[in-house]
Design a protein around this motif. Sequence first.
Motif, PDB file in Angstrom:
ATOM      1  N   SER A 157     -34.537  53.594 -81.374  1.00 27.68           N
ATOM      2  CA  SER A 157     -35.352  54.264 -81.766  1.00 27.68           C
ATOM      3  C   SER A 157     -35.855  55.555 -82.560  1.00 27.68           C
ATOM      4  CB  SER A 157     -36.679  54.938 -80.600  1.00 27.68           C
ATOM      5  OG  SER A 157     -36.940  54.134 -79.205  1.00 27.68           O
ATOM      6  N   ASP A 158     -34.528  55.837 -82.685  1.00 26.72           N
ATOM      7  CA  ASP A 158     -34.147  56.908 -83.564  1.00 26.72           C
ATOM      8  C   ASP A 158     -34.031  56.236 -85.061  1.00 26.72           C
ATOM      9  OD1 ASP A 158     -35.203  58.657 -81.788  1.00 26.72           O
ATOM     10  OD2 ASP A 158     -33.393  59.431 -81.166  1.00 26.72           O
ATOM     11  N   ASP A 191     -42.235  52.107 -82.544  1.00 27.55           N
ATOM     12  CA  ASP A 191     -41.029  52.256 -82.085  1.00 27.55           C
ATOM     13  C   ASP A 191     -40.434  53.387 -81.153  1.00 27.55           C
ATOM     14  OD1 ASP A 191     -40.195  49.505 -82.852  1.00 27.55           O
ATOM     15  OD2 ASP A 191     -38.672  50.000 -84.489  1.00 27.55           O
ATOM     16  N   GLN A 192     -40.608  54.373 -81.519  1.00 26.81           N
ATOM     17  CA  GLN A 192     -40.667  55.843 -81.105  1.00 26.81           C
ATOM     18  C   GLN A 192     -41.322  55.795 -79.282  1.00 26.81           C
ATOM     19  OE1 GLN A 192     -39.391  58.559 -82.046  1.00 26.81           O
ATOM     20  NE2 GLN A 192     -38.697  57.869 -83.435  1.00 26.81           N
ATOM     21  N   GLU A 193     -42.126  54.688 -79.400  1.00 24.09           N
ATOM     22  CA  GLU A 193     -43.000  54.352 -77.634  1.00 24.09           C
ATOM     23  C   GLU A 193     -41.666  53.331 -77.258  1.00 24.09           C
ATOM     24  OE1 GLU A 193     -46.832  53.782 -77.408  1.00 24.09           O
ATOM     25  OE2 GLU A 193     -47.596  56.009 -78.551  1.00 24.09           O
ATOM     26  N   VAL A 194     -40.989  53.362 -77.333  1.00 28.25           N
ATOM     27  CA  VAL A 194     -39.926  51.821 -76.636  1.00 28.25           C
ATOM     28  C   VAL A 194     -39.789  52.390 -75.459  1.00 28.25           C
ATOM     29  CG1 VAL A 194     -38.511  50.106 -76.747  1.00 28.25           C
ATOM     30  CG2 VAL A 194     -39.468  50.359 -78.491  1.00 28.25           C
ATOM     31  N   GLN A 200     -32.558  54.952 -76.802  1.00 27.53           N
ATOM     32  CA  GLN A 200     -32.652  55.692 -78.080  1.00 27.53           C
ATOM     33  C   GLN A 200     -31.972  55.453 -79.594  1.00 27.53           C
ATOM     34  OE1 GLN A 200     -30.747  59.506 -77.018  1.00 27.53           O
ATOM     35  NE2 GLN A 200     -32.906  60.069 -76.553  1.00 27.53           N
ATOM     36  N   LYS A 216     -38.195  58.648 -90.428  1.00 30.53           N
ATOM     37  CA  LYS A 216     -39.192  58.392 -88.868  1.00 30.53           C
ATOM     38  C   LYS A 216     -40.451  59.132 -89.078  1.00 30.53           C
ATOM     39  CE  LYS A 216     -37.142  55.065 -86.396  1.00 30.53           C
ATOM     40  NZ  LYS A 216     -38.008  53.546 -86.183  1.00 30.53           N
ATOM     41  N   SER A 218     -42.562  46.543 -81.323  1.00 25.83           N
ATOM     42  CA  SER A 218     -42.184  47.192 -80.085  1.00 25.83           C
ATOM     43  C   SER A 218     -43.161  47.590 -78.918  1.00 25.83           C
ATOM     44  CB  SER A 218     -43.304  48.510 -80.475  1.00 25.83           C
ATOM     45  OG  SER A 218     -42.101  48.758 -81.589  1.00 25.83           O
TER      46      SER A 218
END
Length: 590
Positions: free
Chosen positions: A341-342, A356-359, A338, A350, A301
């Motif tokens: 990440s989702d 991965d939410q901060e990618v 997006q 999630k 990530s």
Amino acid sequence: MKNLNFVPKMRPLRQRMTEHMVSVSDESSEDEAQMKWEEQQIKKAVKLSQETYNDASLHKSQPAKPKFDPSVSLPPVDLEIVKKRLTERITSLQDVHRAHQREYEKYMEDIESSKMTVQELEKSSDAALNYKFYRAMKTYVENLINCLNEKLKYINDLELAVHVLLQRRAMRILERRQDELKNESAYIQHLTSENDKPTNGGLDGDEKTQLLEMCEHRRTCRRQVRECSGDTDHHEGMSSDDELTPTEVAEFQKSKDNVLEDSRKIFEDVHADFCDIRKILLKFQEWKEKFPDSYCDAYISFCLPKLLNPLIRVQLINWNPLENFTELEEMPWFRAIQEFSDAKNGSEPKGDDDPDQEVLPRVIEKTILPKITAFVKNVWDPLSTSQTNNLIQLCNNVFGKQVLSKSERSRAKEDLVNAIVLRMKKSVEEDVFIPLYPKSTVEDKSSLCSKFQDRRFWSAVKLLSNVLLWDGILQEDTVRDLGLSKLLNRYLLLNLLNTPPGPDNIEKCSKVVACLPERWFQDLKSGSTLSELRNFCQHLLQCARTLHKNDHSHETKQVILLLVKLKALHIVEDFIEEYKLEHLKLMIGK
């Protein structure tokens, strides 16, 4: 005497054969009889032995019953002894039960351990497949990095080429504006001088005269366009004057098209798996779904933003957020990241702690914000309202999505904010020029001096409006310092003080007040306005006094309304009390 026969007399052959056959038959009869007798004897012996064995077994299986002897006496029965023996027996059985229970539990633990071992062995049986996947992934990543390193030089060159084109165009417009301002100021100064000799910096050639004529021609064209569109809320000087000649437009567009054509050829010899952001992310998503532990241990990530940087920059080569605002959500690279990440890992949703939410925020931090900062430094014109609105809208859009972890500070965001502030300071220092002429020369509104001074004033008002639009994005103290301290009090107020009270002065003051954010005055409850607006309020008070003395009640009321909007209630109360204007108390809620 008889003769002794030592040798038997030779018998005939027939006789000998007969005798032999008789003797053989006798012998065979005797043998048969002997065999029959032996068999009979054996059978008798076997039969006798079986009967003897059966009798012995019968006696053994049926032992003799002991005979009860009534003369023998039994020991006496004691209940305590019986109870003690039963208790000992129960205790013994309980001990045995507990031992069996412990043994059972041990067996159950062994069963569970065996099941775990079986599962581990089943997993270890996929070691070959796991090794094959990791090896393929390692090869893919190495090839991807080599490919991007190979293309990075071309990407940098093309990105720089487009940026240089935009920068040169912006510099050409800015230089032309400043040159025209100098030439026009010198021309007017020359006309107002007592002697006929041109002053220093005056017009000394046809080239400068031509520049002034072109400037006036563009001004006339813009005026005609506004008249056709019905735009009445406009003053001369509020245009950015950023039009280019058809030749300049054609040259710029041709150079830009050449760069864009080259940008489309960068990855034409590369397979889609190595240049399509969506397909690249699918590779890493497969890794995460199969081996989430190793995926996290490899800090993928944190690596993806840098890995995707060249590919995103290629898509943004033709992006100019100052001219045409486009939502980030509409861009292909944004949608691909997006979705990645989702994406859910299997059936589990999630979590907030998923790296991965901060990618996406890191991509914005590492790629988008530096690009916007470059536009602000070299391309953005703070005098252009359209560019400023597009930039503000983009910043709101980006800052809302660029949410990093609480422990991190956005260095790129700080650089962008600092660049915005520095660019506006530079514009205030270089683009604002309001000449001061004697009142006798500006009383005639049709004179060149009056028109030029008004154009410069309204140009500064436009810059003030654009600066104050940044309230809510920049720090309030910074916006107030730029807009009020440096621009209003230093330039605009000086012109207002030299403008006689009347409709023209009121219109200018009203426009200045309309630029101020209402949020600044919502929490002011002391009856006094902002410290930076005290001089401006004093000017309004002086205008109100002059207008009231000249019996201009309507204009006086307009000025009082401006003071009320600025929350200068003490000034309004003193004015009403001074001139006994009781009917105006309703304006301040009394």
